[in-house]
Design an enzyme around this catalytic site. Structure first.
Site, PDB file in Angstrom:
ATOM      1  N   ASP A  39       0.545  -1.376  -0.110  1.00 37.81           N
ATOM      2  CA  ASP A  39      -0.370  -0.631  -0.104  1.00 37.81           C
ATOM      3  C   ASP A  39       0.608   1.011  -0.188  1.00 37.81           C
ATOM      4  O   ASP A  39       2.055   1.265   0.651  1.00 37.81           O
ATOM      5  CB  ASP A  39      -0.845  -0.192   1.292  1.00 37.81           C
ATOM      6  CG  ASP A  39      -2.413   1.207   1.316  1.00 37.81           C
ATOM      7  OD1 ASP A  39      -1.950   2.592   0.738  1.00 37.81           O
ATOM      8  OD2 ASP A  39      -2.961   0.692   1.443  1.00 37.81           O
ATOM      9  N   ILE A  40       0.848   1.889  -0.890  1.00 40.80           N
ATOM     10  CA  ILE A  40       1.560   2.993  -1.237  1.00 40.80           C
ATOM     11  C   ILE A  40       1.815   4.453  -0.178  1.00 40.80           C
ATOM     12  O   ILE A  40       1.945   5.478   0.076  1.00 40.80           O
ATOM     13  CB  ILE A  40       1.928   3.820  -2.728  1.00 40.80           C
ATOM     14  CG1 ILE A  40      -0.114   4.287  -2.926  1.00 40.80           C
ATOM     15  CG2 ILE A  40       2.393   3.138  -3.351  1.00 40.80           C
ATOM     16  CD1 ILE A  40       0.023   5.146  -4.133  1.00 40.80           C
ATOM     17  N   GLN A 102     -14.644   1.962   1.711  1.00 43.48           N
ATOM     18  CA  GLN A 102     -14.095   1.679   0.406  1.00 43.48           C
ATOM     19  C   GLN A 102     -13.870   2.579  -0.344  1.00 43.48           C
ATOM     20  O   GLN A 102     -14.387   3.236  -0.441  1.00 43.48           O
ATOM     21  CB  GLN A 102     -14.968   0.711  -0.468  1.00 43.48           C
ATOM     22  CG  GLN A 102     -14.384  -0.026  -1.259  1.00 43.48           C
ATOM     23  CD  GLN A 102     -14.646  -0.982  -1.854  1.00 43.48           C
ATOM     24  OE1 GLN A 102     -16.332  -1.496  -2.151  1.00 43.48           O
ATOM     25  NE2 GLN A 102     -14.007  -1.446  -2.602  1.00 43.48           N
ATOM     26  N   HIS A 108     -11.144  -5.457  -2.017  1.00 47.08           N
ATOM     27  CA  HIS A 108      -9.041  -6.002  -1.625  1.00 47.08           C
ATOM     28  C   HIS A 108      -8.888  -6.090  -0.268  1.00 47.08           C
ATOM     29  O   HIS A 108      -9.938  -5.532   0.791  1.00 47.08           O
ATOM     30  CB  HIS A 108      -8.374  -4.491  -1.690  1.00 47.08           C
ATOM     31  CG  HIS A 108      -9.156  -3.502  -1.966  1.00 47.08           C
ATOM     32  ND1 HIS A 108      -9.937  -2.555  -2.316  1.00 47.08           N
ATOM     33  CD2 HIS A 108      -8.699  -2.568  -0.350  1.00 47.08           C
ATOM     34  CE1 HIS A 108     -10.174  -1.887  -1.271  1.00 47.08           C
ATOM     35  NE2 HIS A 108      -9.257  -1.068  -1.074  1.00 47.08           N
ATOM     36  N   PHE A 109      -7.746  -6.690   0.230  1.00 45.72           N
ATOM     37  CA  PHE A 109      -7.513  -7.195   1.833  1.00 45.72           C
ATOM     38  C   PHE A 109      -6.499  -6.354   2.299  1.00 45.72           C
ATOM     39  O   PHE A 109      -5.449  -6.301   1.977  1.00 45.72           O
ATOM     40  CB  PHE A 109      -7.612  -8.246   1.911  1.00 45.72           C
ATOM     41  CG  PHE A 109      -8.868  -9.160   2.304  1.00 45.72           C
ATOM     42  CD1 PHE A 109      -9.014 -10.109   0.501  1.00 45.72           C
ATOM     43  CD2 PHE A 109      -9.775  -9.758   3.454  1.00 45.72           C
ATOM     44  CE1 PHE A 109     -10.829 -10.543   0.536  1.00 45.72           C
ATOM     45  CE2 PHE A 109     -10.704 -10.388   2.482  1.00 45.72           C
ATOM     46  CZ  PHE A 109     -11.290 -10.532   1.332  1.00 45.72           C
ATOM     47  N   HIS A 110      -6.520  -5.630   3.370  1.00 46.66           N
ATOM     48  CA  HIS A 110      -6.121  -5.108   3.731  1.00 46.66           C
ATOM     49  C   HIS A 110      -4.686  -5.969   4.812  1.00 46.66           C
ATOM     50  O   HIS A 110      -5.496  -6.274   5.968  1.00 46.66           O
ATOM     51  CB  HIS A 110      -6.034  -3.882   4.653  1.00 46.66           C
ATOM     52  CG  HIS A 110      -6.982  -2.172   4.272  1.00 46.66           C
ATOM     53  ND1 HIS A 110      -5.946  -1.295   3.616  1.00 46.66           N
ATOM     54  CD2 HIS A 110      -8.229  -2.823   3.249  1.00 46.66           C
ATOM     55  CE1 HIS A 110      -6.903  -0.061   3.030  1.00 46.66           C
ATOM     56  NE2 HIS A 110      -7.694  -1.065   2.761  1.00 46.66           N
TER      57      HIS A 110
END
Ligand code: AMP
Length: 147
Positions: A39-40, A102, A108-110
Site C-alpha cells: 500500500d503506497i 472503501q 481488496h484486503f488490507h
C-alpha cells in the site's frame, strides 16, 4: 450461492490498471487468482494489499473461489508480514462500498502489522517514499520465500 450486486464494475479503477500492467505496484506475491503489493499510503510500516484478479468491486460481488483464494493469500501474507516486521499483531481489514470506507472500487484486503500502543496512520492519506516501501517489501518477500 453467489450474491452479485447490480453495480457495474469500473474497469478504470487503479487496481484494475495495476492488474493490466498499466500502473505500477511494488509486487510481493502473485498467483492465478490473486495479487499482493505494498500500500503506497500505509497506515503502518509493512501495510500490504491483497486483491483478487476478478473484476469484482466488493466481497459480495466476488465468486466463492475468488473469495477462498483471497483469504488463503491474505493468510500467507499476514504470516510473512508478522515475521518480517516482528509485529505483535496483524490487523486484517476489508471494506465494501463507499459507505463502509472503501475508496478503491476493486475487492481488496488490507494486511496491517500492529504493535500495542503504536498509532495507526490515517487511511490512504500520506504517500510513503518508494525507498522505504521497497525496503519493507524486500523483508516481506524474504519471509515469504522462507515460509
Ligand atoms: P480502501 O479505502 O479500503 O478502498 O483502500 C484503498 C487502499 O488503496 C488505501 O489504503 C490506499 O492507500 C491504497 N492505494 C490507493 N492507490 C494505490 C496504489 N496506486 N498503489 C497501492 N496502494 C494504493
Amino acid at each position: 450461492m453467489e450474491n452479485r450486486s447490480l453495480m457495474a464494475y469500473d474497469s478504470n479503477n487503479i487496481f484494475a490498471k495495476i492488474l493490466r500492467g498499466e500502473a505500477p505496484c511494488i509486487k510481493l506475491y502473485e498467483d492465478d487468482l490473486t495479487l499482493a503489493f505494498m500500500d503506497i499510503m500505509p497506515q503502518a510500516d509493512g501495510h500490504v494489499l491483497v486483491i483478487s484478479k476478478e473484476a469484482a468491486e466488493t466481497l459480495l460481488d466476488l465468486s466463492e473461489d475468488g473469495a477462498r483464494a483471497c483469504v488463503v493469500t491474505t493468510r500467507r501474507i499476514a504470516i510473512a508480514v508478522k515475521k518480517a516486521l516482528a509485529a505483535e499483531g496483524i490487523f486484517i481489514a476489508q471494506m465494501n462500498g463507499a459507505a463502509a470506507g472503501q475508496t478503491v472500487p476493486h475487492i481488496h484486503f488490507h494486511v496491517i502489522p500492529r504493535t500495542a500502543g503504536a498509532v495507526v496512520r490515517m487511511h490512504g492519506v500520506e504517500r510513503a517514499d518508494d525507498a522505504g516501501l521497497n525496503a519493507f517489501a524486500a523483508k516481506i518477500r524474504a519471509a515469504l520465500a522462507d515460509a
